[in-house]
Design an enzyme around this catalytic site. Structure first.
Site, short mmCIF file in Angstrom:
data_model
loop_
_atom_site.label_atom_id
_atom_site.label_comp_id
_atom_site.label_asym_id
_atom_site.label_seq_id
_atom_site.Cartn_x
_atom_site.Cartn_y
_atom_site.Cartn_z
N TYR A 138 29.04 -5.04 1.60
CA TYR A 138 27.71 -5.56 1.93
C TYR A 138 27.50 -5.60 3.44
O TYR A 138 26.43 -5.23 3.93
CB TYR A 138 27.55 -6.98 1.35
CG TYR A 138 26.15 -7.51 1.45
CD1 TYR A 138 25.28 -7.40 0.35
CD2 TYR A 138 25.68 -8.11 2.61
CE1 TYR A 138 23.98 -7.87 0.43
CE2 TYR A 138 24.37 -8.58 2.70
CZ TYR A 138 23.53 -8.47 1.61
OH TYR A 138 22.24 -8.93 1.69
N LYS A 191 13.59 14.09 6.27
CA LYS A 191 13.15 15.35 6.89
C LYS A 191 14.36 15.99 7.58
O LYS A 191 15.20 16.56 6.91
CB LYS A 191 12.02 15.09 7.88
CG LYS A 191 10.99 14.04 7.42
CD LYS A 191 10.11 14.51 6.30
CE LYS A 191 9.20 13.43 5.72
NZ LYS A 191 8.46 12.59 6.63
N PHE A 242 0.76 10.22 11.86
CA PHE A 242 1.03 10.52 10.46
C PHE A 242 0.33 9.49 9.56
O PHE A 242 0.07 8.37 10.00
CB PHE A 242 2.55 10.52 10.22
CG PHE A 242 2.93 10.94 8.83
CD1 PHE A 242 2.66 12.21 8.37
CD2 PHE A 242 3.55 10.03 7.98
CE1 PHE A 242 3.01 12.58 7.08
CE2 PHE A 242 3.89 10.41 6.69
CZ PHE A 242 3.62 11.68 6.24
N ASP A 243 0.06 9.84 8.29
CA ASP A 243 -0.75 8.94 7.45
C ASP A 243 -0.12 7.56 7.24
O ASP A 243 -0.81 6.55 7.30
CB ASP A 243 -1.12 9.59 6.10
CG ASP A 243 0.07 10.11 5.32
OD1 ASP A 243 1.14 10.30 5.91
OD2 ASP A 243 -0.06 10.33 4.11
N HIS A 253 -4.95 9.27 -1.14
CA HIS A 253 -4.65 10.61 -1.65
C HIS A 253 -3.52 10.62 -2.67
O HIS A 253 -3.47 11.48 -3.54
CB HIS A 253 -4.32 11.56 -0.49
CG HIS A 253 -3.17 11.12 0.34
ND1 HIS A 253 -3.23 10.03 1.17
CD2 HIS A 253 -1.90 11.61 0.47
CE1 HIS A 253 -2.06 9.87 1.78
NE2 HIS A 253 -1.25 10.82 1.37
C1 LIG Z 1 7.45 11.49 6.35
C2 LIG Z 1 6.97 10.94 7.62
C3 LIG Z 1 6.89 9.56 7.82
C4 LIG Z 1 7.15 8.56 6.73
O1 LIG Z 1 8.43 8.64 6.23
P1 LIG Z 1 8.82 8.38 4.71
O2 LIG Z 1 10.29 8.60 4.69
O3 LIG Z 1 8.05 9.32 3.85
O4 LIG Z 1 8.47 6.96 4.40
C5 LIG Z 1 6.47 9.12 9.06
N1 LIG Z 1 6.15 10.00 10.04
C6 LIG Z 1 6.23 11.32 9.87
C7 LIG Z 1 5.87 12.24 10.98
C8 LIG Z 1 6.63 11.84 8.66
O5 LIG Z 1 6.66 13.17 8.49
#
Ligand SMILES: *Cc1c(COP(=O)(O)O)cnc(C)c1O
Length: 460
Positions: A72, A258, A124-125, A450
């Site tokens: 933990y 990513k 980013f969204d 979306h």
């Molecule tokens: C994917 C992404 C996020 C959010 O990350 P999640 O792991 O999907 O929560 C934030 N900023 C950028 C530029 C991203 O591509």
């Protein structure tokens, strides 16, 4: 004869995918309320919905998982990850989170308050969502060239320094918690930010007494583009370039799904202990104790290994060239795409593709649906649906460009798959004038609509 380029890996495990018929897909997309997020994976042949968490892990990553320490507190997996993050970024302070938006939630809970202004490059969204949720405002300072998809500019993710200075000089520093720079800039087409620009943003922010935060989900692809396009850096390693990039920031949020090539994970890293201390309180509340923050030990191990692999030049070269390959194919077919081609995705300019559709019928979403019907290919809309409504007027926000994003998972598909996607797109392009109606909204959520939106064909 010069030997051609080829991938820097071979394949050890495979997963079967299934083609479907157009008749099947017509039923499925209707059942999905014309929202591709509602499709089941078996209903998709080639899945370019996102490059987030969809990559293939390496044998070294899988073996690292077996060595995960599930203690933990104080797990060796945590230490290994913290050290890897420090080696690559130079940041001494670190908090794991379960994904990128969780990192935003924790960091922004610490720094952003009602009435604040957060300038950046096409936020980013989820980033914008977390800013607006706190009744603060995101101000887009991206260079104008980013919004002209045919303009040739090597760094369309750059911040326009005049726009940034306007914001920094208009508001007092107490109202600007930080400037956020997204590297690469996802929303403008996976476009990189130059080292020159990062340095200039840092200098300007210093002059106004404002910190700088990087949204660093694709920092390694950004470093690759700097190496390729910024003369001074052509002989530097990706690690050296990344190190200099991060030297211009006070903190970073990371979606490890990513460029760290794992299926789930994220983190925050900080230069200042004070921010780390404050953020730790929120991390414990929202994510978990500060040495795991929503991640298993095995996942932290895979992430540490993924960061190492994700910053290797050979890996990045394979990755970015595949995206380029798809982009060039589409260009050969005269399909309008954001150029230069981005790092993780090809962005199709749906406004140019379907110029005759009214904006209220969502050209990009229409093209997403057509591509699914044509080839069983899942893509995503980066257009009006994603841009959401204005939080005050509740009117649709029409972005400068309506994009369809073809995001390519890491180490997953071959170039034969890319050929299928390009051919499907060409078939639609050839009959584009027959696509005369788009879609209208039946139901939508108040924020980040979306993901769950429900649509119907316009006029039905
Ligand atoms: C994917 C992404 C996020 C959010 O990350 P999640 O792991 O999907 O929560 C934030 N900023 C950028 C530029 C991203 O591509």
């Amino acid at each position: 004869m010069e030997l051609p380029f080829s991938e820097s890996y071979k394949i050890k495990m495979v997963e079967a995918i299934r083609k479907s018929t157009r008749d099947e897909r017509e039923v499925w997309i209707k059942e999905a309320k014309y929202n591709v997020f509602n499709l089941q994976s078996y209903q998709v042949y080639i899945d370019l919905l996102t490059d987030s968490g969809t990559g293939a892990m390496s044998d070294r990553q899988w073996s690292a998982m077996m060595l995960g320490d599930e203690s933990y507190a104080g797990a060796s997996s945590y230490r290994r990850l913290k050290e890897t993050v420090r080696d690559i970024t130079g940041f001494e302070w670190f908090l794991p989170t379960h994904q990128g938006r969780a990192a935003e939630n924790v960091l922004f809970s610490t720094l952003v308050k009602e009435g604040d202004i957060v300038p950046g490059n096409s936020h980013f969204d989820t980033t914008k969502g977390h800013i607006e949720f706190r009744k603060a405002a995101a101000v887009d300072c991206t260079v104008d060239a980013a919004f002209d998809t045919s303009a040739d500019h090597p760094f369309k993710g750059n911040i326009d320094l005049l726009k940034l200075e306007d914001v920094l000089s208009e508001y007092p520093p107490e109202r600007i918690p930080f400037v956020i720079v997204t590297i690469t800039c996802n929303s403008s087409g996976g476009q990189p930010v130059s080292m020159d620009n990062l340095r200039a943003v840092r200098e300007m922010a210093n002059r106004y007494g404002v910190p700088v935060v990087f949204d660093a989900a694709r920092f390694a692809e950004n470093a690759y583009f700097i190496k390729k396009r910024e003369k001074l850096y052509s002989n530097r390693s990706i690690r050296e370039i990344a190190g200099e990039m991060f030297s211009y920031a006070d903190a970073m949020t990371m979606s490890s799904k990513k460029d760290a090539i794992v299926n789930m994970g994220g983190f925050i890293a900080f230069r200042k202990e004070e921010w780390f201390r404050k953020a730790s309180v929120y991390n414990i509340m929202f994510e978990g104790f500060i040495t795991y923050g929503g991640m298993s030990g095995r996942d932290m191990n895979a992430l540490a290994r993924g960061l190492e692999e994700g910053t290797e030049f050979e890996y990045l070269d394979t990755r970015v060239r595949q995206v380029e390959y798809l982009g060039q194919k589409l260009r050969e077919y005269d399909i309008p795409v954001q150029t230069p081609i981005g790092g993780h995705a090809v962005f199709i300019d749906a406004g140019k593709f379907l110029p005759h559709l009214p904006r209220e019928e969502f050209a990009a979403q229409t093209l997403v649906t057509e591509l699914y019907l044509e080839g069983g290919v899942r893509s995503t809309e980066i257009g009006t649906l994603l841009a959401d409504r204005d939080p005050v007027t509740r009117e649709n926000r029409y972005p400068a460009v309506e994009y369809v994003r073809l995001a390519i998972p890491r180490r997953v598909y071959t170039n034969n798959h890319m050929n299928v996607v390009a051919a499907a797109m060409k078939n639609i392009y050839d009959r584009r004038e027959s696509i005369i109606r788009g879609y209208t909204i039946v139901r939508e959520a108040p924020i980040m609509r979306h993901f769950t939106i429900e649509l119907k064909p316009a006029g039905e």
